[in-house]
Motif scaffolding. Structure first.
Motif, PDB file in Angstrom:
ATOM      1  N   GLU A 175      -5.906  -3.095  -6.297  1.00  0.00           N
ATOM      2  CA  GLU A 175      -6.747  -4.280  -6.129  1.00  0.00           C
ATOM      3  C   GLU A 175      -8.238  -3.998  -6.283  1.00  0.00           C
ATOM      4  O   GLU A 175      -9.050  -4.931  -6.371  1.00  0.00           O
ATOM      5  N   ASP A 200       5.566   0.229  -5.039  1.00  0.00           N
ATOM      6  CA  ASP A 200       5.377  -0.768  -3.973  1.00  0.00           C
ATOM      7  C   ASP A 200       3.955  -1.307  -3.932  1.00  0.00           C
ATOM      8  O   ASP A 200       3.742  -2.524  -3.823  1.00  0.00           O
ATOM      9  N   ASN A 201       2.959  -0.420  -3.996  1.00  0.00           N
ATOM     10  CA  ASN A 201       1.571  -0.870  -3.923  1.00  0.00           C
ATOM     11  C   ASN A 201       1.190  -1.715  -5.130  1.00  0.00           C
ATOM     12  O   ASN A 201       0.446  -2.692  -5.010  1.00  0.00           O
ATOM     13  N   ILE A 203       3.230  -3.604  -6.869  1.00  0.00           N
ATOM     14  CA  ILE A 203       3.884  -4.908  -6.731  1.00  0.00           C
ATOM     15  C   ILE A 203       3.081  -5.824  -5.808  1.00  0.00           C
ATOM     16  O   ILE A 203       2.832  -6.995  -6.108  1.00  0.00           O
ATOM     17  N   LYS A 204       2.646  -5.277  -4.689  1.00  0.00           N
ATOM     18  CA  LYS A 204       1.999  -6.087  -3.660  1.00  0.00           C
ATOM     19  C   LYS A 204       0.536  -6.405  -3.977  1.00  0.00           C
ATOM     20  O   LYS A 204       0.054  -7.498  -3.655  1.00  0.00           O
ATOM     21  N   ASN A 205      -0.168  -5.455  -4.602  1.00  0.00           N
ATOM     22  CA  ASN A 205      -1.629  -5.541  -4.580  1.00  0.00           C
ATOM     23  C   ASN A 205      -2.324  -5.612  -5.927  1.00  0.00           C
ATOM     24  O   ASN A 205      -3.541  -5.797  -5.955  1.00  0.00           O
TER      25      ASN A 205
END
Length: 281
Positions: A175, A200-201, A203-205
């Motif tokens: 991000e 994971d990071n 996907i989320k951010n």
């Protein structure tokens, strides 16, 4: 002294005086000094401002964060690329603020801890990229936002160990930037552990519309104890990112066989412009 020689010397001195009195510094940008609480030291950043920039305007500008951004490293030639390619008759990049982060200890700042004994021995100050990323996130970016007319459009450029750091940020704190120009990244560090991480990071951010350019030259074996080939690792990173099939992320892998580790950055950045600033979906 003969009269002719005296008059000649007087003439030369008068020319030198006129030249000196009419000269003035050629200013490329500004140098800021940031007192970093996180790094516990002063950090120098060099700032290039695009033509027409005015602190009193309402216009905001994209910001390019350049690792290895000292005046004797990459700041001058990269700022020149952004200046040239933003000319109105070219317009390959938008008018941009370029922030060059000068180095203090790049081995310390650009690497995470390694479990390889030889790397621990050869890079004794290494392993503190987490603190440096926190500096970028919590001190440098807020400083630029406060003091310059900056937008939320942020590009990160890094080569070699700086490319390793750029990859770490992309994978774990995506991000922070929406455009990544990663050149000849030192993915061999810690036996390529970044290539084994999870998504994971991301996907989320990751930011919608994120664009990632990965360029590498004909570079061969990496300077690591365990065997790694620079071109192979860079391609594996691109394939890893593509395998996630994010609809809102573009990834470009660029192999430049006519360039090596020392010569690649200029051409790679030019090639990256075509992807990271493209208006096509």
């Amino acid at each position: 002294m003969p009269l002719k020689l005296f008059l000649f010397c007087l003439f030369i001195n008068s020319i030198s005086f006129c030249q000196s009195s009419n000269s003035k510094p050629f200013v490329l940008g500004k140098t800021e000094v940031i007192e970093s609480t996180l790094l516990k030291e002063k950090r120098i950043v060099n700032v290039y401002l695009p033509e027409g920039y005015s602190a009193s305007d309402t216009i905001s500008y994209p910001v390019v964060y350049l690792l290895d951004g000292s005046a004797d490293e990459d700041f001058i030639h990269v700022a020149g690329l952004y200046q040239f390619y933003s000319f109105s008759w070219i317009r390959r990049v938008p008018n941009s603020i370029v922030v060059g982060i000068a180095n203090v200890d790049r081995k310390r700042d650009f690497t995470f801890p390694s479990g390889i004994p030889e790397e621990q021995e050869n890079y004794q100050t290494a392993g503190h990229s987490g603190t440096f990323i926190s500096f970028i996130k919590n001190e440098l970016q807020p400083f630029i936002q406060k003091h310059y007319r900056s937008s939320d459009d942020r590009t990160l450029i890094g080569q070699s160990l700086a490319g390793l750091l750029a990859t770490e940020i992309l994978l774990y704190q995506p991000e922070l930037f929406n455009r990544y120009i990663i050149i000849s990244p030192s993915l061999w560090w810690n036996d390529g552990s970044l290539l084994k991480g999870t998504k994971d990071n991301l996907i989320k951010n990751h930011l919608p519309g994120t664009r990632v350019y990965i360029g590498v030259g004909k570079e061969g074996l990496a300077p690591s104890t365990l065997p790694h080939v620079m071109e192979v690792d860079a391609n594996l990173l691109a394939e890893k990112l593509r395998s996630y099939k994010f609809a809102d992320m573009k990834v470009m892998f660029d192999y430049l066989p006519d360039e090596n580790h020392a010569t690649i950055s200029h051409q790679a950045i030019l090639n990256a412009f075509k992807l990271v600033y493209s208006t096509e979906d």
